[in-house]
Write an enzyme that holds these catalytic residues in place. Structure first.
Site, short mmCIF file in Angstrom:
data_model
loop_
_atom_site.label_atom_id
_atom_site.label_comp_id
_atom_site.label_asym_id
_atom_site.label_seq_id
_atom_site.Cartn_x
_atom_site.Cartn_y
_atom_site.Cartn_z
N GLY A 195 0.75 -1.24 0.00
CA GLY A 195 0.00 0.00 0.00
C GLY A 195 0.78 1.30 0.00
N GLU A 241 3.80 -6.99 1.79
CA GLU A 241 3.36 -7.29 0.42
C GLU A 241 3.42 -6.05 -0.47
OE1 GLU A 241 -0.68 -8.50 1.05
OE2 GLU A 241 -0.14 -10.36 2.08
N PRO A 242 4.58 -5.45 -0.62
CA PRO A 242 4.63 -4.24 -1.45
C PRO A 242 4.54 -4.58 -2.94
CG PRO A 242 6.84 -4.87 -0.79
CD PRO A 242 5.91 -5.85 -0.13
N TYR A 288 -9.22 5.43 -12.64
CA TYR A 288 -9.12 6.17 -11.37
C TYR A 288 -8.87 7.66 -11.58
CZ TYR A 288 -7.36 1.40 -10.42
OH TYR A 288 -7.16 0.05 -10.39
N CYS A 315 -12.20 3.35 -28.81
CA CYS A 315 -13.49 3.98 -29.01
C CYS A 315 -14.23 4.18 -27.70
CB CYS A 315 -14.31 3.15 -29.99
SG CYS A 315 -13.44 2.99 -31.53
N GLU A 316 -13.69 5.00 -26.85
CA GLU A 316 -14.29 5.34 -25.55
C GLU A 316 -13.85 6.77 -25.25
OE1 GLU A 316 -15.90 3.31 -23.19
OE2 GLU A 316 -15.64 1.38 -24.21
N TYR A 345 0.75 -1.92 -12.18
CA TYR A 345 -0.64 -1.85 -12.61
C TYR A 345 -0.74 -1.21 -14.00
CZ TYR A 345 -0.97 -2.83 -7.67
OH TYR A 345 -0.79 -3.38 -6.42
N1 LLP Z 1 -1.56 -7.00 -0.76
C1 LLP Z 1 -2.87 -7.09 -1.07
C2 LLP Z 1 -3.74 -8.01 -0.34
C3 LLP Z 1 -3.37 -6.27 -2.10
O1 LLP Z 1 -4.67 -6.33 -2.40
C4 LLP Z 1 -2.51 -5.39 -2.80
C5 LLP Z 1 -3.00 -4.54 -3.86
C6 LLP Z 1 -1.15 -5.37 -2.43
C7 LLP Z 1 -0.72 -6.17 -1.40
C8 LLP Z 1 -0.15 -4.47 -3.09
O2 LLP Z 1 -0.47 -3.13 -2.88
P1 LLP Z 1 0.53 -1.97 -3.33
O3 LLP Z 1 1.75 -2.09 -2.47
O4 LLP Z 1 0.85 -2.17 -4.77
O5 LLP Z 1 -0.23 -0.73 -3.09
N2 LLP Z 1 -4.84 -1.18 -9.72
C9 LLP Z 1 -4.73 -0.21 -8.66
C10 LLP Z 1 -4.12 -0.78 -7.41
C11 LLP Z 1 -4.84 -2.01 -6.92
C12 LLP Z 1 -4.20 -2.59 -5.68
C13 LLP Z 1 -4.77 -3.90 -5.40
N3 LLP Z 1 -4.22 -4.54 -4.26
C14 LLP Z 1 -3.94 0.99 -9.18
O6 LLP Z 1 -3.49 0.96 -10.33
O7 LLP Z 1 -3.79 1.98 -8.48
#
Ligand code: LLP
Length: 389
Positions: A195, A241-242, A288, A315-316, A345
């Site tokens: 996150g 979980e980065p 987003y 086409c959007e 992502y």
């Molecule tokens: N752990 C879990 C359970 C998650 O659901 C996620 C992301 C992560 C770790 C990794 O999170 P991060 O460190 O990348 O923030 N598509 C969206 C982001 C979706 C995140 C989904 N879960 C975007 O492009 O902003």
């Protein structure tokens, strides 16, 4: 025990990228059987894999329980019904699954609503009272094929402040203490999810929480000298979980200007740069309204700037990368632009909408340039489809 850093495969699942991060010692956070196959392809030890996600199927559970003959480090379970099913599937296979309950702490992560996951109204995780119900079930011997060893949480993505995390960690600390009353000595690890946000705008550089501050927060709550570990009389393993933090600012999407369209709207000049990449390649702005810096790969001939909309060919109307962005007025057809911060992502969320083959993925590593996924061909997209009679 050392912390376990599991890269969130969903952020960037290219095997070459996964190879790079796992060569540094990282494990993987997966959310599907498909992502587990990627881990298997790289021969990642099951001891370094955590499996998150609200919709694990029985088939995926079997696949993970059998993974390389050992199973995986943790199933991060997101509901009581999932807990029941996992117990049954493990029983059928004659194994015991290691489990963490994913706790939903009902904390507002102050991020885009689509990537907020820690509020009670979000589909993710298990609320406090149900976590306790599950723990009581475990204590009563209800889930004989599960081994509850951890609590996990993940309150959202692109967090630009540590305070929601601090409050979630506080709730997690309290929860672990309560669980200790039911299951003394059993909780071995806390998985704090991912996150951490990154700077998407040049002007935000240096304003996102640093890894150092984040780690200090973690150590304060869950490190060996934390009051929690002192009170438990043992240390807890920290799992992270980065995703975005690792891959986000390591990737760019390079695109070319196909057309320049000028229009006068209410007396004001409006310019569209139509580029050859689209929302199917990078959906973040459309989904987003997220901001990505755009770098013209040209020598600006003049310093004159102009506001432009950078749009794709799909086409959007939502197929845009930037709106009203100040860009050099000299940009013309054929020029290339780089969309920055596309490493997380980006490709992993891409699609073939409009029957558009996806671009090549190129890895630039210490000056060496290597194509790690070739540009798709339209024929490949059609290959599996049948022409009806
Ligand atoms: N752990 C879990 C359970 C998650 O659901 C996620 C992301 C992560 C770790 C990794 O999170 P991060 O460190 O990348 O923030 N598509 C969206 C982001 C979706 C995140 C989904 N879960 C975007 O492009 O902003």
């Amino acid at each position: 025990v050392d912390p376990l850093v599991c890269f969130a495969v969903k952020a960037n699942s290219n095997l070459s990228i996964l190879r790079l991060v796992t060569d540094q010692g990282a494990g993987l956070d997966i959310v599907s059987g498909g992502e587990l196959l990627r881990a298997e392809r790289l021969q990642i030890s099951g001891e370094k894999i955590v499996f998150s996600g609200v919709g694990k199927t029985a088939g995926e559970m079997r696949q993970a329980l059998r993974y390389r003959g050992t199973g995986i480090f943790s199933f991060n379970v997101e509901s009581l019904s999932e807990l029941e099913l996992l117990n049954q599937v493990a029983k059928q296979l004659g194994v015991r699954a290691t489990v963490a309950l994913r706790f939903n702490p009902d904390v507002d992560a102050h991020t885009h609503p689509y990537v907020s996951t820690g509020l009670r109204e979000n589909k993710f995780g298990i609320p406090y009272s149900e976590v306790l119900a599950a723990v009581r079930g475990v204590a009563a011997g209800k889930y004989r094929h599960l081994r509850l060893q951890g609590i996990s949480l993940h309150i959202g993505s692109q967090l630009t402040s540590l305070s929601p995390l601090a409050s979630a960690f506080g709730h997690l600390d309290q929860l672990v203490r309560v669980i200790e009353g039911y299951l003394p000595g059993q909780i071995q690890f806390v998985d704090v999810g991912g996150g951490l946000g990154i700077a998407y705008r040049d002007k935000d550089e240096g304003r996102t929480p640093t890894i150092e501050r984040y780690c200090r927060l973690l150590v304060r709550h869950f490190g060996p000298a934390s009051s929690l570990c002192k009170d438990l009389g043992r240390s807890l393993r920290i799992v992270l979980e980065p995703g975005r933090l690792i891959a986000g600012n390591a990737g760019v999407l390079v695109t070319q200007v196909l057309y320049v369209k000028d229009r006068v709207l209410k007396g004001a000049q409006r310019r569209f740069l139509v580029v050859d990449a689209g929302m199917n390649d990078l959906i973040r702005p459309s989904l987003y309204e997220s901001y990505h810096e755009l770098l013209p790969l040209i020598q600006a001939k003049t310093h004159k700037k102009q506001r432009v909309d950078v749009v794709g060919p799909v086409c959007e109307t939502g197929d845009w990368f930037a709106r009203g962005r100040l860009m050099p007025a000299s940009i013309q057809k054929g020029d290339s632009l780089a969309l920055l911060s596309a490493g997380a992502y980006g490709f992993s969320m891409s699609s073939n909408y409009n029957t558009r083959p996806r671009p090549a993925e190129v890895l630039v590593d210490k000056g060496a340039v290597r194509c790690v996924r070739p540009r798709e061909k339209v024929e490949e997209l059609l290959a599996a489809e049948e022409v009806g009679v």
